[in-house]
Design a protein around this motif. Structure first.
Motif, PDB file in Angstrom:
ATOM      1  N   THR A 196       0.834  -1.203   0.000  1.00 16.15           N
ATOM      2  CA  THR A 196       0.000   0.000   0.000  1.00 16.15           C
ATOM      3  C   THR A 196       0.870   1.255   0.000  1.00 16.15           C
ATOM      4  N   ALA A 197       1.909   1.253   0.844  1.00 19.93           N
ATOM      5  CA  ALA A 197       2.787   2.426   0.913  1.00 19.93           C
ATOM      6  C   ALA A 197       3.454   2.686  -0.439  1.00 19.93           C
ATOM      7  N   ALA A 198       3.893   1.620  -1.102  1.00 22.52           N
ATOM      8  CA  ALA A 198       4.650   1.814  -2.341  1.00 22.52           C
ATOM      9  C   ALA A 198       3.753   2.163  -3.512  1.00 22.52           C
ATOM     10  N   PHE A 199       2.662   1.416  -3.694  1.00 24.68           N
ATOM     11  CA  PHE A 199       1.939   1.516  -4.957  1.00 24.68           C
ATOM     12  C   PHE A 199       0.588   2.210  -4.858  1.00 24.68           C
ATOM     13  N   GLU A 200       0.165   2.544  -3.633  1.00 27.06           N
ATOM     14  CA  GLU A 200      -1.067   3.328  -3.535  1.00 27.06           C
ATOM     15  C   GLU A 200      -0.779   4.724  -3.021  1.00 27.06           C
ATOM     16  N   GLU A 201       0.218   4.837  -2.111  1.00 22.72           N
ATOM     17  CA  GLU A 201       0.581   6.163  -1.612  1.00 22.72           C
ATOM     18  C   GLU A 201       1.851   6.693  -2.297  1.00 22.72           C
ATOM     19  N   TYR A 202       2.496   5.857  -3.096  1.00 26.73           N
ATOM     20  CA  TYR A 202       3.729   6.215  -3.803  1.00 26.73           C
ATOM     21  C   TYR A 202       4.793   6.771  -2.867  1.00 26.73           C
ATOM     22  N   ASP A 203       4.824   6.277  -1.621  1.00 27.49           N
ATOM     23  CA  ASP A 203       5.844   6.680  -0.663  1.00 27.49           C
ATOM     24  C   ASP A 203       6.878   5.552  -0.599  1.00 27.49           C
ATOM     25  N   TYR A 204       7.809   5.567  -1.552  1.00 26.89           N
ATOM     26  CA  TYR A 204       8.777   4.471  -1.628  1.00 26.89           C
ATOM     27  C   TYR A 204       9.668   4.418  -0.391  1.00 26.89           C
ATOM     28  N   SER A 205       9.914   5.584   0.201  1.00 23.80           N
ATOM     29  CA  SER A 205      10.752   5.621   1.392  1.00 23.80           C
ATOM     30  C   SER A 205      10.093   4.831   2.529  1.00 23.80           C
ATOM     31  N   MET A 206       8.780   5.095   2.728  1.00 21.08           N
ATOM     32  CA  MET A 206       8.039   4.380   3.770  1.00 21.08           C
ATOM     33  C   MET A 206       7.967   2.889   3.434  1.00 21.08           C
ATOM     34  N   ALA A 207       7.716   2.586   2.158  1.00 19.43           N
ATOM     35  CA  ALA A 207       7.617   1.178   1.741  1.00 19.43           C
ATOM     36  C   ALA A 207       8.920   0.458   2.022  1.00 19.43           C
ATOM     37  N   SER A 208      10.050   1.124   1.736  1.00 16.93           N
ATOM     38  CA  SER A 208      11.344   0.497   2.009  1.00 16.93           C
ATOM     39  C   SER A 208      11.515   0.265   3.503  1.00 16.93           C
ATOM     40  N   ALA A 209      11.085   1.245   4.299  1.00 16.60           N
ATOM     41  CA  ALA A 209      11.204   1.082   5.752  1.00 16.60           C
ATOM     42  C   ALA A 209      10.414  -0.148   6.203  1.00 16.60           C
ATOM     43  N   ILE A 210       9.175  -0.308   5.677  1.00 16.74           N
ATOM     44  CA  ILE A 210       8.361  -1.462   6.080  1.00 16.74           C
ATOM     45  C   ILE A 210       9.021  -2.758   5.613  1.00 16.74           C
ATOM     46  N   ALA A 211       9.578  -2.737   4.385  1.00 14.15           N
ATOM     47  CA  ALA A 211      10.259  -3.942   3.901  1.00 14.15           C
ATOM     48  C   ALA A 211      11.452  -4.284   4.788  1.00 14.15           C
ATOM     49  N   MET A 212      12.172  -3.271   5.259  1.00 12.94           N
ATOM     50  CA  MET A 212      13.322  -3.519   6.145  1.00 12.94           C
ATOM     51  C   MET A 212      12.848  -4.089   7.487  1.00 12.94           C
ATOM     52  N   ILE A 213      11.720  -3.542   7.996  1.00 13.78           N
ATOM     53  CA  ILE A 213      11.184  -4.063   9.256  1.00 13.78           C
ATOM     54  C   ILE A 213      10.764  -5.521   9.070  1.00 13.78           C
ATOM     55  N   MET A 214      10.133  -5.806   7.918  1.00 18.20           N
ATOM     56  CA  MET A 214       9.714  -7.182   7.618  1.00 18.20           C
ATOM     57  C   MET A 214      10.932  -8.112   7.617  1.00 18.20           C
ATOM     58  N   ALA A 215      12.003  -7.685   6.936  1.00 12.98           N
ATOM     59  CA  ALA A 215      13.217  -8.514   6.885  1.00 12.98           C
ATOM     60  C   ALA A 215      13.806  -8.681   8.276  1.00 12.98           C
ATOM     61  N   THR A 216      13.786  -7.591   9.083  1.00 10.10           N
ATOM     62  CA  THR A 216      14.357  -7.677  10.425  1.00 10.10           C
ATOM     63  C   THR A 216      13.605  -8.688  11.289  1.00 10.10           C
TER      64      THR A 216
END
Lengths: 277, 287
Positions: free
Chosen positions: B241-261
């Motif tokens: 949602t962050a990446a492709f609906e809100e176009y906030d790639y920075s936030m999307a990357s943060a969530i992806a990093m949290i997911m990986a962590t």
């Protein structure tokens, strides 16, 4: 082998098989409903539909622009299979034949893209591809799909290459073959069964690879599985039977290749990479 | 120079690995690092803005719990059923038909399983019809568009995956070890507890980690079969949602990093527990 004799032991065995049977029954039921529904005229409150028809396949073919989707799918899958073979097999050869400093690190590098789930690395990867202007194009989709398949080919091929006697290659060298000729005239023919198995597995995995294609594809280069996702997602816009007809087309495409792949590999290899026999 | 390198194992053949190494660095390592840096450069200009936002908004940080609530039970159930089944299947003469049937849901993927489940587990699907017909239930069970829809889909695609991995470890154990145990008077449970479990444990830990990581990154079935705005708003949905609906790639990357962590954290915790329990060669027993 040890056989169980006690009553409790036998009951336990029965319970295990009952469980497997129940799982498979539901699995087959789940697949069968898709097939039956795709051929049905109307199906509401009965065990089987009121009547059968093939018209949904025709409508699915046109509604979803399946010829375009099929073309896009085979373009992506073909390129991924070819490139992962070209990049992966030579790398596997180096990994199988040479001991060099940092080899463990390189091996870890190849293992990571297979262990990290696609959706986790797919989002940063899609971001980079969008910044580079490649996402939404066939090249972007192909590059994204190569990330797990190149390491997969390497890991499958290493044991195959280790099985070949290095003296065969030395003999080729003695007779004056360079590295390239040794590769094309000696190694590739010997490795054909392994390469075939690895590439067929890549093919099956790429047809079914949803996440990476979904994150990087534009409207013109959706593969079959992504188009199916959008069809299911927007269910209600179109007749359910039409969506199921498309699902059956996807299923037949994937299973045909799976059956072919299973001629060369063991089903467990689809999950566990190759083990030396 | 050339000879010195060759003695270390670096020559023309070694260089064949370079394209693949370059490829993985360019398309896996670099995007990950790029995402990591991007996650510390949010729209508002601060450094930790994304992470502060994530951990102060329950709509966002709850996704971690929601995902764990689905992924952990599913992984435990899949593994708990896989071990007894694998122990029986290894005794089969021709297990190929069974393993072929089980590899089908993995090959077809989550999207097709989701479409099949919408039909089959739906209020008018075959399962509910059978339950009503045989009097096992008074009203249709609600199995889709909720928690159970996602749960069942992860069992249907996850169980075969876990099972096939477990089977590969189980068949690696030399049957002679168990026979020796039986000869010395160990009964079924004792043989399982004292011979098979210690040999299987390292393999089962790896299986658990791989299955968990897969379940934790559930995406299509959470959208198609769950309630993506409610109980099954998993972390991958939040990232998408962050990446492709809100176009906030920075936030999307943060969530992806949290997911990986979180994934790495759980795996590391498990491997830590394992090293306390057992030290020895992984997967041995094949003498």
């Amino acid at each position: 082998m040890i056989r169980t004799q006690s009553v409790a032991g036998r009951l336990w065995v029965w319970a295990v098989w009952l469980l497997v049977g129940f799982f498979i029954l539901n699995l087959l039921g789940l697949i069968a409903t898709v097939v039956v529904n795709s051929f049905s005229t109307r199906w509401f409150t009965t065990w089987l539909p009121v009547g059968f028809t093939t018209k949904w396949y025709l409508s699915a073919w046109e509604e979803f622009q399946l010829p375009d989707i099929m073309m896009a799918t085979f373009e992506v899958v073909g390129a991924v299979v070819l490139l992962s073979g070209l990049i992966g097999v030579p790398a596997a050869y180096a990994m199988a034949r040479r001991e060099f400093p940092g080899k463990k690190f390189v091996m870890l590098l190849f293992l990571l893209p297979m262990l990290v789930p696609p959706i986790t690395f797919g989002i940063p990867l899609a971001t980079v591809l969008y910044k580079a202007g490649l996402a939404g194009s066939a090249i972007g989709v192909i590059l994204a799909n190569l990330v797990p398949t190149v390491p997969f080919v390497i890991l499958v091929m290493i044991p195959f290459i280790q099985q070949i006697d290095p003296r065969v290659e030395q003999a080729a060298k003695v007779f004056g073959a360079g590295t390239f000729r040794m590769f094309t005239n000696v190694l590739v023919p010997l490795l054909t069964p392994g390469i075939l198995a690895a590439l067929l597995l890549v093919l099956v995995r790429t047809i079914a690879m949803f996440e990476l294609t979904f994150l990087t594809a534009g409207p013109s280069n959706q593969t079959l599985v992504v188009a199916l996702y959008y069809a299911v997602f927007a269910a209600g816009v179109r007749a359910g039977q039409s969506v199921d007809a498309m699902a059956v087309i996807y299923m037949v495409t994937t299973l045909a290749w799976l059956l072919l792949a299973l001629q060369f590999v063991n089903p467990t290899q689809i999950v566990t990479r190759a083990k030396r026999k | 120079m050339r000879q010195a390198l060759a003695r270390k194992g670096i020559d023309g053949v070694t260089l064949l690995a370079l394209p693949a190494v370059f490829f993985v660095i360019a398309l896996f390592i670099y995007p990950f690092l790029y995402g990591l840096f991007l996650s510390f450069a949010p729209k508002d200009g601060s450094t930790l803005g994304n992470y502060i936002k994530f951990f102060s908004d329950p709509f966002l940080y709850d996704t971690i719990w929601k995902t764990l609530l689905i992924a952990l039970p599913v992984t435990i159930i899949n593994l708990a059923f896989s071990v007894p089944v694998a122990l029986r299947v290894r005794l089969m003469v021709k297990p190929k038909l069974l393993t072929t049937i089980l590899v089908i849901p993995i090959t077809l993927g989550t999207v097709l399983v989701a479409e099949g489940m919408l039909n089959y587990f739906g209020p008018r699907g075959w399962l509910n019809r059978a339950l009503l017909e045989f009097g096992l239930s008074d009203a249709p069970l609600h199995l889709i568009h909720n928690y159970w829809g996602v749960f069942l889909s992860l069992v249907i695609t996850g169980f075969p995956f876990t099972f096939l991995l477990t089977l590969s470890y189980v068949t690696g154990i030399d049957p002679a070890l168990e026979q020796a145990g039986a000869m010395l008077g160990a009964r079924g449970w004792e043989r399982f507890r004292f011979i098979l479990v210690p040999l299987l444990l390292p393999g089962l830990m790896i299986t658990f980690c791989l299955s968990f990581v897969q379940a934790f990154s559930v995406f299509p079935s959470a959208v198609l079969l769950g309630a993506p705005a409610g109980i099954t708003r998993v972390i991958s949905v939040a990232a998408y949602t962050a990446a492709f609906e809100e176009y906030d790639y920075s936030m999307a990357s943060a969530i992806a990093m949290i997911m990986a962590t979180v994934q790495v954290g759980i795996v590391a915790a498990l491997l830590g527990v394992q090293s306390l329990l057992y030290r020895g060669p992984a997967g041995g027993g094949k003498g």
